[in-house]
Design an enzyme around this catalytic site. Structure first.
Site, PDB file in Angstrom:
ATOM      1  N   TYR A  90      -2.079   2.347 -14.614  1.00 46.60           N
ATOM      2  CA  TYR A  90      -2.097   2.161 -16.071  1.00 46.60           C
ATOM      3  C   TYR A  90      -2.538   3.432 -16.783  1.00 46.60           C
ATOM      4  CZ  TYR A  90      -1.523  -2.856 -15.464  1.00 46.60           C
ATOM      5  OH  TYR A  90      -1.023  -4.089 -15.140  1.00 46.60           O
ATOM      6  N   CYS A  95       6.023  -0.536   1.244  1.00 43.45           N
ATOM      7  CA  CYS A  95       4.582  -0.531   1.446  1.00 43.45           C
ATOM      8  C   CYS A  95       4.004  -1.935   1.245  1.00 43.45           C
ATOM      9  CB  CYS A  95       3.919   0.513   0.548  1.00 43.45           C
ATOM     10  SG  CYS A  95       2.351   1.063   1.249  1.00 43.45           S
ATOM     11  N   GLN A 138       4.327  -5.537   3.533  1.00 44.86           N
ATOM     12  CA  GLN A 138       3.237  -6.432   3.946  1.00 44.86           C
ATOM     13  C   GLN A 138       3.506  -7.844   3.433  1.00 44.86           C
ATOM     14  OE1 GLN A 138      -0.272  -4.370   2.459  1.00 44.86           O
ATOM     15  NE2 GLN A 138      -0.004  -2.649   3.870  1.00 44.86           N
ATOM     16  N   HIS A 179       6.675   5.011   1.921  1.00 43.37           N
ATOM     17  CA  HIS A 179       7.239   5.097   0.564  1.00 43.37           C
ATOM     18  C   HIS A 179       8.484   5.989   0.561  1.00 43.37           C
ATOM     19  CE1 HIS A 179       4.029   3.147  -1.783  1.00 43.37           C
ATOM     20  NE2 HIS A 179       3.208   3.638  -0.879  1.00 43.37           N
ATOM     21  N   GLU A 209      10.743   6.208  -1.548  1.00 43.12           N
ATOM     22  CA  GLU A 209      11.121   6.673  -2.892  1.00 43.12           C
ATOM     23  C   GLU A 209      10.716   8.119  -3.167  1.00 43.12           C
ATOM     24  OE1 GLU A 209       8.848   4.370  -2.180  1.00 43.12           O
ATOM     25  OE2 GLU A 209       7.149   4.373  -3.575  1.00 43.12           O
TER      26      GLU A 209
HETATM   27  N1  GLN Z   1      -2.617  -2.275  -0.705  1.00 41.73           N
HETATM   28  C1  GLN Z   1      -1.874  -2.012   0.469  1.00 41.73           C
HETATM   29  C2  GLN Z   1      -2.637  -1.131   1.447  1.00 41.73           C
HETATM   30  O1  GLN Z   1      -3.579  -0.470   1.070  1.00 41.73           O
HETATM   31  C3  GLN Z   1      -0.526  -1.397   0.129  1.00 41.73           C
HETATM   32  C4  GLN Z   1      -0.617  -0.037  -0.464  1.00 41.73           C
HETATM   33  C5  GLN Z   1       0.668   0.398  -1.121  1.00 41.73           C
HETATM   34  O2  GLN Z   1       1.538  -0.406  -1.399  1.00 41.73           O
HETATM   35  N2  GLN Z   1       0.781   1.680  -1.428  1.00 41.73           N
HETATM   36  O3  GLN Z   1      -2.308  -1.070   2.590  1.00 41.73           O
END
Ligand code: GLN
Length: 535
Positions: free
Chosen positions: A53, A381, A385, A507, A509
């Site tokens: 943010y 990421c 999960q 990631h 991207e």
């Molecule tokens: N919160 C998750 C972790 O720390 C995913 C982190 C993310 O998406 N960059 O593993």
């Protein structure tokens, strides 16, 4: 070595980073090796601890540096090598100066902003150029001229320019011309004042880049030239682009900004060939097909929080001759009203990275909806999960499965911390960060996309897929499509029962460029297009 400094006036968020990157695009195509660098005057040591943010996404470099999102523009627009040398905050500078003071390096001197802090800043400009072996360094200064915290940086640039000589340093000031509706006029006064502030410090900009929503008429141009002491041809108009940010280099070239830069820096170079770039822009502007992609996240209302993802989707779209209509969906709305209302009819669902439990259940519902309705799914990421948790709960029959990030007491921690992360309490720079190699599995979508079985991708997370649940999930039909072999960590999962269901712990991207779309994004859009065609 030549140096270009990009400062900002009047307001923040003017797109200084885009302007700097676009100039980089042009100079590279004139044959120069360009090095881009960003200085941020805030006191955080790096942006890694900031909420999206505050400053939008945290961009991650190969070496694991957590940086400002402008470095993402630099990587997308140029080939500038980027490492921790190319990103610097006031916090990092002060940390270094104070470390030296404690060590006794200053030999009894009173440690002051001038010369100690300014010297440290100047050293970093030199270091970036030497490290990367470039021809020209473009340094962007974050914040707005007039900010107290920016003063040491501007003072350092003034000194630096004097030291390297007039032919070797150029200042570009990016500024806003506000439009007053009632008067039907663009106003030049705020720019005049912001340039006056720069001149007070001893910096005379050579080029003004004027951001505006309307064309800059000749009389306004003349006024700016006169009051800001800048030649008329160096008043460059940067109107809001109609379609895509990738038009910016073309706009600047049309106004000969790169010619001005080369002339000032005494560089005699052929013009930039922007033909291929123009073709790429045309693909973005007028694609043959279209797909609807839902991005289900938590920072959805913030334009910049998923910047690199939106850009990577654009690159992948252009490559598939496909426009990507983005549907930005707040995961909490799914929790309140159900996934079907938002996701029915979508050609693809993407769940980006994230931290903290708000919206997590909505994302799990989104992953379930995609899986059960055969909608192409791309998890990044946290999105990976989420896919693992959803599969454990609804396919493997473990309804309480969760990540220990969101429920430390879950009986089925399918996502959890590695031992090495258990003891870590400090938040800054302590996640799994930067590039890791990943080995892809035969017959996977991932291998088909990349076309090679060893890849390297950037990480930024603390939690990992829990190997204890691997056998069960595989037995129930999940495919482990990528591994970090050294530690036997699961990096990519796929669901072969779906047309395209790929979720990765890294990631991707961060490695997509307009002229080299990322393979996973490219194949995701291709799958979405196929799904669109089946409807
Ligand atoms: N919160 C998750 C972790 O720390 C995913 C982190 C993310 O998406 N960059 O593993």
């Amino acid at each position: 070595m030549k140096y270009v400094f990009v400062t900002g006036g009047v307001v923040s968020s003017l797109g200084k980073g885009l302007t700097a990157a676009s100039l980089g695009t042009l100079l590279e195509r004139r044959g120069l090796r360009v090095v881009l660098q960003k200085f941020d005057p805030y006191l955080n040591v790096d942006p890694g601890t900031m909420s999206p943010y505050q400053h939008g996404e945290v961009y991650v470099l190969e070496d694991g540096s957590e940086t400002d999102l402008d470095l993402g523009h630099y990587e997308r627009f140029t080939n500038s090598p980027l490492t921790k040398q190319n990103t610097l905050t006031a916090g990092r500078i002060y940390e270094e100066v104070l470390r030296k003071e404690r060590r006794g390096d200053y030999l009894g001197a009173t440690v002051q902003v001038i010369p100690h802090v300014t010297d440290e800043i100047k050293t970093r400009i030199k270091a970036a150029s030497q490290h990367a072996d470039g021809d020209v360094v473009i340094t962007e200064i974050g914040g707005t001229t007039g900010d107290i915290e920016g003063l040491p940086f501007l003072e350092a640039l003034r000194q630096f320019a004097l030291e390297v000589g007039a032919d070797n340093a150029l200042f570009i000031h990016v500024t806003l011309l506000p439009y007053i509706k009632a008067a039907g006029e663009l106003k030049s006064k705020p720019t005049q004042q912001s340039v006056a502030k720069l001149r007070e410090i001893g910096i005379q900009p050579h080029i003004l880049v004027c951001r505006s929503e309307h064309p800059v008429e000749d009389d306004v141009r003349r006024k700016l030239s006169l009051f800001c002491n800048v030649p008329l041809e160096a008043v460059i108009e940067e109107q809001d682009v109609a379609y895509t940010i990738y038009e910016v280099p073309l706009t600047l070239q049309r106004q000969h900004m790169d010619d001005l830069v080369c002339k000032h820096l005494k560089l005699d170079l052929p013009p930039a060939d922007m033909h291929a770039w123009q073709v790429m822009v045309n693909h973005i502007i007028a694609p043959r097909h279209n797909v609807n992609i839902a991005v289900v996240g938590k920072y959805i209302e913030h334009q910049d929080a998923y910047k690199s993802i939106y850009e990577a989707l654009t690159h992948a779209g252009a490559d598939n001759d496909t426009g990507v209509s983005l549907h930005k969906i707040d995961a909490e709305d799914i929790e309140a009203e159900g996934a079907g209302k938002f996701l029915a009819g979508m050609d693809g669902v993407l769940i980006p990275g994230g931290f903290g439990s708000r919206g997590v259940e909505g994302k799990i519902q989104a992953a379930r909806f995609a899986r059960e309705n055969n909608i192409p799914y791309f998890g990044l990421c946290l999105g990976m999960q989420i896919a693992a948790i959803e599969f454990a709960r609804n396919v493997c029959g473990l309804p309480d499965a969760h990540s220990t990030e969101f429920n430390p007491d879950t009986p089925h921690p399918v996502i959890t911390l590695l031992d090495e992360q258990q003891q870590v309490t400090a938040k800054g720079g302590t996640m799994r960060l930067g590039s890791y190699r990943c080995k892809l599995t035969a017959d996977s979508h991932a291998l088909a996309a990349y076309g090679e079985d060893i890849i390297s991708e950037r990480h930024r997370h603390r939690y990992e897929f829990n190997g204890a649940y691997r056998a069960l999930m595989v037995e129930k039909g999940l495919k482990i499509a990528g591994l970090f072999v050294e530690k036997n960590l699961v990096e990519i999962i796929e669901n072969p029962r779906n047309p395209w269901f790929v979720a990765c712990q890294f990631h991707p991207e961060f490695q997509s460029k307009p002229d080299q779309p990322h393979p996973l994004f490219r194949e995701f859009i291709k799958a979405a297009l196929a799904s669109h065609g089946r409807k």
